[in-house]
Write a protein that holds these residues in place. Structure first.
Motif, PDB file in Angstrom:
ATOM      1  N   LEU A  12     -40.821  10.805  -4.592  1.00  0.00           N
ATOM      2  CA  LEU A  12     -39.670   9.934  -4.412  1.00  0.00           C
ATOM      3  C   LEU A  12     -38.381  10.738  -4.431  1.00  0.00           C
ATOM      4  O   LEU A  12     -37.500  10.549  -3.596  1.00  0.00           O
ATOM      5  CB  LEU A  12     -39.649   8.856  -5.504  1.00  0.00           C
ATOM      6  N   LEU A  13     -38.264  11.676  -5.353  1.00  0.00           N
ATOM      7  CA  LEU A  13     -37.066  12.499  -5.448  1.00  0.00           C
ATOM      8  C   LEU A  13     -36.903  13.395  -4.228  1.00  0.00           C
ATOM      9  O   LEU A  13     -35.797  13.573  -3.717  1.00  0.00           O
ATOM     10  CB  LEU A  13     -37.082  13.335  -6.727  1.00  0.00           C
ATOM     11  N   VAL A  14     -38.003  13.965  -3.761  1.00  0.00           N
ATOM     12  CA  VAL A  14     -37.947  14.818  -2.578  1.00  0.00           C
ATOM     13  C   VAL A  14     -37.554  13.982  -1.362  1.00  0.00           C
ATOM     14  O   VAL A  14     -36.745  14.400  -0.543  1.00  0.00           O
ATOM     15  CB  VAL A  14     -39.300  15.537  -2.347  1.00  0.00           C
ATOM     16  N   GLY A  15     -38.107  12.785  -1.262  1.00  0.00           N
ATOM     17  CA  GLY A  15     -37.775  11.895  -0.155  1.00  0.00           C
ATOM     18  C   GLY A  15     -36.316  11.495  -0.178  1.00  0.00           C
ATOM     19  O   GLY A  15     -35.681  11.327   0.857  1.00  0.00           O
ATOM     20  N   CYS A  16     -35.761  11.346  -1.359  1.00  0.00           N
ATOM     21  CA  CYS A  16     -34.353  10.960  -1.488  1.00  0.00           C
ATOM     22  C   CYS A  16     -33.415  12.122  -1.141  1.00  0.00           C
ATOM     23  O   CYS A  16     -32.270  11.896  -0.778  1.00  0.00           O
ATOM     24  CB  CYS A  16     -34.068  10.495  -2.903  1.00  0.00           C
ATOM     25  N   GLU A  20     -29.916  11.822   0.812  1.00  0.00           N
ATOM     26  CA  GLU A  20     -28.704  12.152   0.066  1.00  0.00           C
ATOM     27  C   GLU A  20     -27.892  13.236   0.778  1.00  0.00           C
ATOM     28  O   GLU A  20     -26.667  13.164   0.850  1.00  0.00           O
ATOM     29  CB  GLU A  20     -29.052  12.600  -1.352  1.00  0.00           C
ATOM     30  N   GLU A  21     -28.583  14.218   1.324  1.00  0.00           N
ATOM     31  CA  GLU A  21     -27.889  15.275   2.064  1.00  0.00           C
ATOM     32  C   GLU A  21     -27.200  14.691   3.295  1.00  0.00           C
ATOM     33  O   GLU A  21     -26.054  15.019   3.600  1.00  0.00           O
ATOM     34  CB  GLU A  21     -28.866  16.373   2.466  1.00  0.00           C
ATOM     35  N   TYR A  22     -27.894  13.793   3.992  1.00  0.00           N
ATOM     36  CA  TYR A  22     -27.310  13.106   5.149  1.00  0.00           C
ATOM     37  C   TYR A  22     -26.077  12.309   4.719  1.00  0.00           C
ATOM     38  O   TYR A  22     -25.025  12.381   5.358  1.00  0.00           O
ATOM     39  CB  TYR A  22     -28.365  12.217   5.806  1.00  0.00           C
ATOM     40  N   GLN A  23     -26.182  11.577   3.608  1.00  0.00           N
ATOM     41  CA  GLN A  23     -25.049  10.800   3.113  1.00  0.00           C
ATOM     42  C   GLN A  23     -23.860  11.700   2.800  1.00  0.00           C
ATOM     43  O   GLN A  23     -22.717  11.347   3.105  1.00  0.00           O
ATOM     44  CB  GLN A  23     -25.433  10.030   1.844  1.00  0.00           C
ATOM     45  N   ASN A  24     -24.117  12.848   2.196  1.00  0.00           N
ATOM     46  CA  ASN A  24     -23.030  13.769   1.852  1.00  0.00           C
ATOM     47  C   ASN A  24     -22.317  14.289   3.095  1.00  0.00           C
ATOM     48  O   ASN A  24     -21.088  14.414   3.112  1.00  0.00           O
ATOM     49  CB  ASN A  24     -23.556  14.933   1.017  1.00  0.00           C
ATOM     50  N   VAL A  25     -23.081  14.592   4.135  1.00  0.00           N
ATOM     51  CA  VAL A  25     -22.477  15.082   5.377  1.00  0.00           C
ATOM     52  C   VAL A  25     -21.679  13.970   6.054  1.00  0.00           C
ATOM     53  O   VAL A  25     -20.571  14.197   6.545  1.00  0.00           O
ATOM     54  CB  VAL A  25     -23.556  15.662   6.318  1.00  0.00           C
ATOM     55  N   VAL A  26     -22.220  12.755   6.042  1.00  0.00           N
ATOM     56  CA  VAL A  26     -21.493  11.613   6.620  1.00  0.00           C
ATOM     57  C   VAL A  26     -20.209  11.374   5.830  1.00  0.00           C
ATOM     58  O   VAL A  26     -19.143  11.158   6.420  1.00  0.00           O
ATOM     59  CB  VAL A  26     -22.374  10.345   6.663  1.00  0.00           C
ATOM     60  N   THR A  47     -19.271   5.298   4.573  1.00  0.00           N
ATOM     61  CA  THR A  47     -20.471   6.134   4.546  1.00  0.00           C
ATOM     62  C   THR A  47     -21.711   5.292   4.302  1.00  0.00           C
ATOM     63  O   THR A  47     -22.718   5.444   5.001  1.00  0.00           O
ATOM     64  CB  THR A  47     -20.350   7.224   3.465  1.00  0.00           C
ATOM     65  N   LYS A  48     -21.634   4.424   3.317  1.00  0.00           N
ATOM     66  CA  LYS A  48     -22.775   3.567   2.994  1.00  0.00           C
ATOM     67  C   LYS A  48     -23.174   2.737   4.216  1.00  0.00           C
ATOM     68  O   LYS A  48     -24.357   2.640   4.555  1.00  0.00           O
ATOM     69  CB  LYS A  48     -22.429   2.650   1.823  1.00  0.00           C
ATOM     70  N   CYS A  49     -22.194   2.173   4.895  1.00  0.00           N
ATOM     71  CA  CYS A  49     -22.463   1.360   6.083  1.00  0.00           C
ATOM     72  C   CYS A  49     -23.067   2.200   7.205  1.00  0.00           C
ATOM     73  O   CYS A  49     -24.066   1.811   7.825  1.00  0.00           O
ATOM     74  CB  CYS A  49     -21.178   0.684   6.548  1.00  0.00           C
ATOM     75  N   VAL A  50     -22.485   3.359   7.483  1.00  0.00           N
ATOM     76  CA  VAL A  50     -22.958   4.212   8.577  1.00  0.00           C
ATOM     77  C   VAL A  50     -24.383   4.691   8.312  1.00  0.00           C
ATOM     78  O   VAL A  50     -25.228   4.665   9.216  1.00  0.00           O
ATOM     79  CB  VAL A  50     -22.006   5.413   8.803  1.00  0.00           C
ATOM     80  N   VAL A  51     -24.661   5.103   7.101  1.00  0.00           N
ATOM     81  CA  VAL A  51     -26.008   5.581   6.770  1.00  0.00           C
ATOM     82  C   VAL A  51     -27.017   4.445   6.916  1.00  0.00           C
ATOM     83  O   VAL A  51     -28.079   4.622   7.515  1.00  0.00           O
ATOM     84  CB  VAL A  51     -26.049   6.208   5.361  1.00  0.00           C
ATOM     85  N   GLN A  52     -26.656   3.283   6.412  1.00  0.00           N
ATOM     86  CA  GLN A  52     -27.562   2.140   6.508  1.00  0.00           C
ATOM     87  C   GLN A  52     -27.782   1.724   7.963  1.00  0.00           C
ATOM     88  O   GLN A  52     -28.918   1.502   8.384  1.00  0.00           O
ATOM     89  CB  GLN A  52     -26.992   0.966   5.713  1.00  0.00           C
ATOM     90  N   THR A  53     -26.715   1.650   8.737  1.00  0.00           N
ATOM     91  CA  THR A  53     -26.819   1.226  10.132  1.00  0.00           C
ATOM     92  C   THR A  53     -27.569   2.245  10.978  1.00  0.00           C
ATOM     93  O   THR A  53     -28.470   1.886  11.737  1.00  0.00           O
ATOM     94  CB  THR A  53     -25.415   0.982  10.726  1.00  0.00           C
ATOM     95  N   TYR A  72     -33.592  12.424   8.989  1.00  0.00           N
ATOM     96  CA  TYR A  72     -32.425  12.697   8.139  1.00  0.00           C
ATOM     97  C   TYR A  72     -32.019  14.168   8.242  1.00  0.00           C
ATOM     98  O   TYR A  72     -30.835  14.492   8.353  1.00  0.00           O
ATOM     99  CB  TYR A  72     -32.702  12.342   6.680  1.00  0.00           C
ATOM    100  N   LYS A  73     -33.001  15.056   8.214  1.00  0.00           N
ATOM    101  CA  LYS A  73     -32.704  16.487   8.337  1.00  0.00           C
ATOM    102  C   LYS A  73     -32.044  16.789   9.686  1.00  0.00           C
ATOM    103  O   LYS A  73     -31.064  17.527   9.764  1.00  0.00           O
ATOM    104  CB  LYS A  73     -33.984  17.319   8.209  1.00  0.00           C
ATOM    105  N   ASN A  74     -32.614  16.216  10.750  1.00  0.00           N
ATOM    106  CA  ASN A  74     -32.093  16.463  12.090  1.00  0.00           C
ATOM    107  C   ASN A  74     -30.682  15.899  12.259  1.00  0.00           C
ATOM    108  O   ASN A  74     -29.812  16.551  12.846  1.00  0.00           O
ATOM    109  CB  ASN A  74     -33.021  15.873  13.146  1.00  0.00           C
ATOM    110  N   TYR A  75     -30.445  14.701  11.761  1.00  0.00           N
ATOM    111  CA  TYR A  75     -29.109  14.098  11.857  1.00  0.00           C
ATOM    112  C   TYR A  75     -28.101  14.929  11.070  1.00  0.00           C
ATOM    113  O   TYR A  75     -26.963  15.125  11.512  1.00  0.00           O
ATOM    114  CB  TYR A  75     -29.124  12.661  11.340  1.00  0.00           C
ATOM    115  N   THR A  76     -28.517  15.411   9.904  1.00  0.00           N
ATOM    116  CA  THR A  76     -27.628  16.245   9.098  1.00  0.00           C
ATOM    117  C   THR A  76     -27.243  17.503   9.870  1.00  0.00           C
ATOM    118  O   THR A  76     -26.065  17.869   9.943  1.00  0.00           O
ATOM    119  CB  THR A  76     -28.318  16.630   7.766  1.00  0.00           C
TER     120      THR A  76
END
Length: 132
Positions: A12-16, A20-26, A47-53, A72-76
């Protein structure tokens, strides 16, 4: 039983981590966006909205799905393209990682459309709140 729980928690932590990295970049992108500052939208809310959408249109069914984690890795990486030491090489890698240039373009469109939709919704809700 404890080992199974430990493995689940680690998974779960690895999946998050990718999300989380994507959220930080956004968030970094949102903090530097002039329109967001001009409309006085909180970068964290945006950020919350963009990541969710954008996540709702990514491959994979949920955030622990290997396809979603890779997305997520690719988007980041896509959002950090302008910081790459060799942008052409990074762009070629992104094309390969997304599958082809068309899928990379679709991912970029997904992100941009998410930003536009979220900004529109947040500006509208802010104006409605101010009018009340």
């Amino acid at each position: 039983m404890k080992k199974v729980m430990l493995v689940c928690v680690i998974f779960l932590l690895v999946g998050c981590a990718e999300k989380e990295e994507y959220q930080n970049v956004v968030l970094e992108q949102m903090k530097g966006d002039k329109d967001i500052n001009d409309y006085k939208i909180a970068p964290e809310k945006m950020t919350k909205c963009v990541v969710q959408t954008s996540s709702s249109n990514m491959p994979g069914l949920f955030f622990l799905d290997p396809l979603r984690r890779q997305a997520y890795k690719n988007y980041t990486k896509m959002l950090q393209l302008n910081k790459a030491s060799d942008p052409k090489k990074s762009l070629d890698e992104l094309r390969h990682e997304f599958g082809d240039a068309k899928k990379l373009s679709e991912a970029h469109s997904n992100y941009v459309e998410s930003v536009v939709d979220c900004m529109s919704n947040l500006v509208s809700s802010t104006e409605e709140t101010q009018n009340k």
